[in-house]
Design a protein around this motif. Sequence first.
Motif, PDB file in Angstrom:
ATOM      1  N   ARG A 149       0.862  -1.391  -0.401  1.00  0.00           N
ATOM      2  CA  ARG A 149      -0.321  -0.541   0.059  1.00  0.00           C
ATOM      3  C   ARG A 149       0.750   1.301  -0.072  1.00  0.00           C
ATOM      4  O   ARG A 149       0.514   2.460  -0.680  1.00  0.00           O
ATOM      5  N   ALA A 150       2.088   1.171   0.355  1.00  0.00           N
ATOM      6  CA  ALA A 150       2.655   2.106   0.420  1.00  0.00           C
ATOM      7  C   ALA A 150       3.235   2.514  -0.821  1.00  0.00           C
ATOM      8  O   ALA A 150       2.878   3.870  -0.815  1.00  0.00           O
ATOM      9  N   LEU A 151       3.614   2.000  -1.218  1.00  0.00           N
ATOM     10  CA  LEU A 151       3.952   2.071  -2.969  1.00  0.00           C
ATOM     11  C   LEU A 151       2.778   2.294  -3.643  1.00  0.00           C
ATOM     12  O   LEU A 151       3.021   3.498  -4.834  1.00  0.00           O
ATOM     13  N   GLU A 152       1.764   2.279  -3.452  1.00  0.00           N
ATOM     14  CA  GLU A 152       0.025   3.183  -3.923  1.00  0.00           C
ATOM     15  C   GLU A 152       0.011   4.209  -3.678  1.00  0.00           C
ATOM     16  O   GLU A 152      -0.587   5.266  -4.865  1.00  0.00           O
ATOM     17  N   ALA A 153       0.372   4.656  -2.116  1.00  0.00           N
ATOM     18  CA  ALA A 153       0.029   5.777  -1.258  1.00  0.00           C
ATOM     19  C   ALA A 153       0.726   7.278  -2.516  1.00  0.00           C
ATOM     20  O   ALA A 153       0.218   8.127  -2.308  1.00  0.00           O
ATOM     21  N   VAL A 154       2.365   6.702  -1.954  1.00  0.00           N
ATOM     22  CA  VAL A 154       3.192   7.688  -2.606  1.00  0.00           C
ATOM     23  C   VAL A 154       3.682   7.538  -4.030  1.00  0.00           C
ATOM     24  O   VAL A 154       4.344   6.674  -4.667  1.00  0.00           O
ATOM     25  N   ASP A 155       3.466   8.794  -4.121  1.00  0.00           N
ATOM     26  CA  ASP A 155       3.967   9.216  -6.159  1.00  0.00           C
ATOM     27  C   ASP A 155       5.078   9.122  -5.976  1.00  0.00           C
ATOM     28  O   ASP A 155       5.930   9.593  -5.219  1.00  0.00           O
ATOM     29  N   GLY A 156       6.077   8.214  -6.503  1.00  0.00           N
ATOM     30  CA  GLY A 156       7.772   8.243  -6.951  1.00  0.00           C
ATOM     31  C   GLY A 156       8.663   7.383  -5.705  1.00  0.00           C
ATOM     32  O   GLY A 156       9.495   7.507  -5.280  1.00  0.00           O
ATOM     33  N   LEU A 157       7.424   7.407  -4.854  1.00  0.00           N
ATOM     34  CA  LEU A 157       7.824   6.029  -3.459  1.00  0.00           C
ATOM     35  C   LEU A 157       8.775   4.959  -4.070  1.00  0.00           C
ATOM     36  O   LEU A 157       8.288   3.906  -5.208  1.00  0.00           O
ATOM     37  N   ASP A 158      10.007   4.882  -4.640  1.00  0.00           N
ATOM     38  CA  ASP A 158      10.660   3.601  -4.568  1.00  0.00           C
ATOM     39  C   ASP A 158      10.550   2.358  -3.343  1.00  0.00           C
ATOM     40  O   ASP A 158      10.596   2.967  -2.680  1.00  0.00           O
ATOM     41  N   GLU A 159      11.498   1.217  -3.810  1.00  0.00           N
ATOM     42  CA  GLU A 159      10.835  -0.276  -2.783  1.00  0.00           C
ATOM     43  C   GLU A 159      11.974   0.736  -1.887  1.00  0.00           C
ATOM     44  O   GLU A 159      11.897   0.080  -0.610  1.00  0.00           O
ATOM     45  N   GLU A 160      13.149   0.943  -2.158  1.00  0.00           N
ATOM     46  CA  GLU A 160      14.600   0.978  -0.891  1.00  0.00           C
ATOM     47  C   GLU A 160      13.860   2.254  -0.806  1.00  0.00           C
ATOM     48  O   GLU A 160      14.633   1.986   1.208  1.00  0.00           O
ATOM     49  N   VAL A 161      13.358   3.097  -0.765  1.00  0.00           N
ATOM     50  CA  VAL A 161      12.923   4.429   0.297  1.00  0.00           C
ATOM     51  C   VAL A 161      11.473   4.234   0.925  1.00  0.00           C
ATOM     52  O   VAL A 161      11.794   3.785   2.341  1.00  0.00           O
ATOM     53  N   ARG A 162      10.579   3.408   0.517  1.00  0.00           N
ATOM     54  CA  ARG A 162       9.873   2.381   1.149  1.00  0.00           C
ATOM     55  C   ARG A 162      10.164   1.362   2.407  1.00  0.00           C
ATOM     56  O   ARG A 162       9.731   2.047   3.323  1.00  0.00           O
ATOM     57  N   ASP A 163      11.227   0.806   2.581  1.00  0.00           N
ATOM     58  CA  ASP A 163      11.891   0.019   3.056  1.00  0.00           C
ATOM     59  C   ASP A 163      12.216   0.178   3.983  1.00  0.00           C
ATOM     60  O   ASP A 163      12.004   0.417   5.423  1.00  0.00           O
ATOM     61  N   HIS A 164      13.073   2.048   3.869  1.00  0.00           N
ATOM     62  CA  HIS A 164      13.281   2.683   5.131  1.00  0.00           C
ATOM     63  C   HIS A 164      12.667   3.568   5.996  1.00  0.00           C
ATOM     64  O   HIS A 164      13.006   3.326   7.011  1.00  0.00           O
ATOM     65  N   GLU A 189      -3.997   7.405  18.856  1.00  0.00           N
ATOM     66  CA  GLU A 189      -4.604   8.090  17.487  1.00  0.00           C
ATOM     67  C   GLU A 189      -3.576   9.278  16.986  1.00  0.00           C
ATOM     68  O   GLU A 189      -3.619   8.597  15.985  1.00  0.00           O
ATOM     69  N   ASP A 190      -3.079   9.423  18.599  1.00  0.00           N
ATOM     70  CA  ASP A 190      -2.176  10.592  17.529  1.00  0.00           C
ATOM     71  C   ASP A 190      -0.722   9.498  17.538  1.00  0.00           C
ATOM     72  O   ASP A 190      -0.205  10.010  16.534  1.00  0.00           O
ATOM     73  N   LEU A 191      -0.327   8.553  17.813  1.00  0.00           N
ATOM     74  CA  LEU A 191       0.232   7.471  17.431  1.00  0.00           C
ATOM     75  C   LEU A 191       0.330   7.453  16.019  1.00  0.00           C
ATOM     76  O   LEU A 191       1.394   7.210  14.839  1.00  0.00           O
ATOM     77  N   ILE A 192      -0.705   6.441  15.683  1.00  0.00           N
ATOM     78  CA  ILE A 192      -1.107   5.864  14.707  1.00  0.00           C
ATOM     79  C   ILE A 192      -1.488   7.268  13.272  1.00  0.00           C
ATOM     80  O   ILE A 192      -0.899   7.105  12.273  1.00  0.00           O
ATOM     81  N   ALA A 193      -1.845   8.584  14.020  1.00  0.00           N
ATOM     82  CA  ALA A 193      -1.255   9.591  12.735  1.00  0.00           C
ATOM     83  C   ALA A 193      -0.109  10.305  12.342  1.00  0.00           C
ATOM     84  O   ALA A 193       0.356  10.410  11.329  1.00  0.00           O
ATOM     85  N   MET A 194       1.184  10.564  13.694  1.00  0.00           N
ATOM     86  CA  MET A 194       2.689  10.645  13.718  1.00  0.00           C
ATOM     87  C   MET A 194       2.990   9.900  12.665  1.00  0.00           C
ATOM     88  O   MET A 194       3.829  10.213  11.488  1.00  0.00           O
ATOM     89  N   ALA A 195       3.048   8.262  12.652  1.00  0.00           N
ATOM     90  CA  ALA A 195       3.320   6.887  11.889  1.00  0.00           C
ATOM     91  C   ALA A 195       2.744   7.650  10.491  1.00  0.00           C
ATOM     92  O   ALA A 195       4.068   6.741   9.940  1.00  0.00           O
ATOM     93  N   SER A 196       2.160   7.036  10.308  1.00  0.00           N
ATOM     94  CA  SER A 196       1.245   7.413   9.084  1.00  0.00           C
ATOM     95  C   SER A 196       1.625   8.403   8.406  1.00  0.00           C
ATOM     96  O   SER A 196       2.300   8.382   7.222  1.00  0.00           O
ATOM     97  N   ALA A 197       2.175   9.751   9.184  1.00  0.00           N
ATOM     98  CA  ALA A 197       2.777  10.878   8.220  1.00  0.00           C
ATOM     99  C   ALA A 197       4.479  10.218   7.702  1.00  0.00           C
ATOM    100  O   ALA A 197       4.970  11.213   6.494  1.00  0.00           O
ATOM    101  N   MET A 198       5.016   9.886   8.862  1.00  0.00           N
ATOM    102  CA  MET A 198       6.035   9.997   7.510  1.00  0.00           C
ATOM    103  C   MET A 198       6.515   8.416   6.674  1.00  0.00           C
ATOM    104  O   MET A 198       7.525   8.642   5.956  1.00  0.00           O
ATOM    105  N   LEU A 199       4.893   7.609   6.452  1.00  0.00           N
ATOM    106  CA  LEU A 199       4.600   7.176   5.315  1.00  0.00           C
ATOM    107  C   LEU A 199       4.640   7.773   4.340  1.00  0.00           C
ATOM    108  O   LEU A 199       4.786   8.143   3.036  1.00  0.00           O
ATOM    109  N   LEU A 200       3.812   8.415   4.569  1.00  0.00           N
ATOM    110  CA  LEU A 200       3.243   9.083   3.486  1.00  0.00           C
ATOM    111  C   LEU A 200       3.435  10.913   2.997  1.00  0.00           C
ATOM    112  O   LEU A 200       3.237  11.679   1.985  1.00  0.00           O
ATOM    113  N   VAL A 201       4.557  11.584   3.620  1.00  0.00           N
ATOM    114  CA  VAL A 201       5.373  12.790   3.559  1.00  0.00           C
ATOM    115  C   VAL A 201       5.982  12.532   1.556  1.00  0.00           C
ATOM    116  O   VAL A 201       6.545  11.232   1.670  1.00  0.00           O
ATOM    117  N   PRO A 202       5.817  13.715   0.967  1.00  0.00           N
ATOM    118  CA  PRO A 202       5.820  13.552  -0.259  1.00  0.00           C
ATOM    119  C   PRO A 202       7.374  12.869  -0.503  1.00  0.00           C
ATOM    120  O   PRO A 202       8.484  13.425   0.105  1.00  0.00           O
TER     121      PRO A 202
END
Length: 221
Positions: free
Chosen positions: A144-159, A198-211
Amino acid sequence: MLTTRQRLIQAAAQGFADHGIQAASLVEITRQAGQRNRGAVHYHFRSREGLLAAILDEHADFMAVRQGELLARAMQQPDDDVTSVIEVIVRTCVEVAESSVGGRNYLKIVAELAEQDPATYTPEVKAALVRSGGYQVYAVLMKRALEAVDGLDEEVRDHRILQMTSFVLGSIARRVRSLDSAGSPGSRPQLDTARFVEDLIAMASAMLLVPVPVPGVAASV
């Protein structure tokens, strides 16, 4: 009455959580378990890694069932929704950490394991982690991370996923320690469980979804 094996698991979970998986003394663990035979750990578990796997197995059933329930709900969301999958990780870890002393120790141990290269896990430890259901959750999250973020490659996703996991588990482990020392001089007030989750979910999501950063842009600012 606890069996010798159960007392060793209990003592080892405390020792591993307090001192680290490799730094904890097996002799001291044996003593804390009330055993005079210094070879008790090797007799029952064959090795430190076998003992670690037994500790992980103590909570594998709960983790597998609870993560399965939450993952089934997350699978009803769109294929680019990472927040619902991160919720699986956060909620189950908080629930097990707040369930008991053993649960808190388990969370601290898993947080340490998350900092290690999975390639270094022994087959016993990896099998125990697989039984907990976490591998299924992360397989969905990686897709899902690859679907959610434009230009995200597997290396950066795993990081990003590695950093997010470290952040989540570390945050929960620090909260557990703070709750254990609540009321002592210098202790910090903590959010209630619902708001913390709820706050931890929001912060963790932001870490993956940042452009994804554009090369050279950050350096020129």
